[in-house]
Design an enzyme around this catalytic site. Structure first.
Site: not given
Ligand code: APR
Ligand code: ZN
Length: 264
Positions: A110, A125, A136, A208
């Protein structure tokens, strides 16, 4: 923040101020307070609104037109108009400006860390604001391409029905400049991230679920030689290795950490 978290915050603040090298790995949770939905967990879009299988590289190659129809829906859902960095992004940028954080490694596409002022951002990513030509390799802003795809999907008369969108330089098919499931990460970027994790005295894993490899290997690597701190609302795959854990909101912990280190 309760007393236990206050004490944990003090531990993290002193570890960071003593660290020679420190880095953060972020995921969708750091952008959730900005209105960007997460992928997993209760409100995650995977399995409720979208099927991750529709966004694999194999599907893009087999059915680029169908891929782009679904991708546009996902893009509009992930990045509603007016998405801005929040206080957690800003806290990381101020830690970097104060020399307490060397880089942010992000799984997010983002662009909000750079928008918040972070200078060294490793985008594992890719970045959804760009598209890339599969032939290209030229990259260009995604929005005008999204407009053309939107017009083609909505079948407005008089528009160039261009689905899938193609490269004006060579006619190759355009792809969002993000790493799709089944694709490898940008090699140099991941190598830098891996070395940073290995060298870090303090490594913060923020917002994450840490379920997607190879990004999820970074906290493991960092924990082997340094202090691993996890900030996440839900449990994560790295919790048992973490020296410091906050089961809390990023917008509570990170601004408090920056304030504790007088860098706000
Ligand atoms: N504060 C703290 N943690 C939070 C908040 C917040 N306000 N809101 C959500 N979370 C936590 C959730 O509890 C969740 O465990 O953020 C985590 C997000 O996890 P995912 O949705 O799995 O996202 P991410 O870990 O970034 O996914 C990794 O997976 O689908 C692919 O390419 C995509 O980059 C992404 C990758
Ligand atoms: Zn091209």
């Amino acid at each position: 923040m309760d007393d236990a978290d206050e004490a944990t915050l003090s531990r993290l603040a002193s570890a960071l101020s003593d660290a020679d090298t420190a880095a953060a790995l972020t995921g969708a949770g750091i952008s959730a307070p900005s209105g960007v939905p997460t992928f997993r967990g209760e409100e995650g879009v995977w399995g409720t609104e979208f099927d991750p299988m529709d966004f694999r590289i194999g599907r893009f190659r087999r059915d680029p037109e169908g891929f782009w129809r679904d991708r546009l829906d996902l893009h509009d859902r992930l990045f509603p108009d007016g998405v801005e960095p929040n206080s957690a992004h800003e806290a990381l940028a101020s830690l970097e400006a104060a020399g307490l954080l060397d880089a942010v490694v992000t799984q997010n596409t983002d662009g909000l860390h750079a928008a918040a002022g972070s200078e060294t951002v490793l985008e594992l990513h890719g970045n959804a604001a760009r598209v890339a030509c599969v032939d290209c390799g030229a990259t260009r802003p995604a929005e005008p391409v999204h407009e053309r795809v939107r017009a083609a999907v909505e079948g407005e008369d008089g528009t160039d029905r261009e689905l899938p969108p193609t490269c004006p330089d060579c006619g190759g098919v355009l792809k969002p400049d993000v790493v799709l499931f089944g694709e490898s990460l940008p090699r140099r970027t991941f190598r830098r991230a891996r070395d940073l994790a290995a060298d870090s005295d303090v490594f913060l894993a923020i917002g994450s679920s840490l379920e997607v490899e190879p990004a999820a290997s970074l906290p493991r690597r960092a924990a082997a030689g340094g202090t691993l701190a996890v900030v996440n609302l839900d449990s994560t795959a790295a919790d048992k290795r973490a020296d410091i854990r906050f089961r809390a909101d990023v917008t509570d912990v990170l601004p408090a950490l920056a304030a504790r280190l007088d860098v706000r």
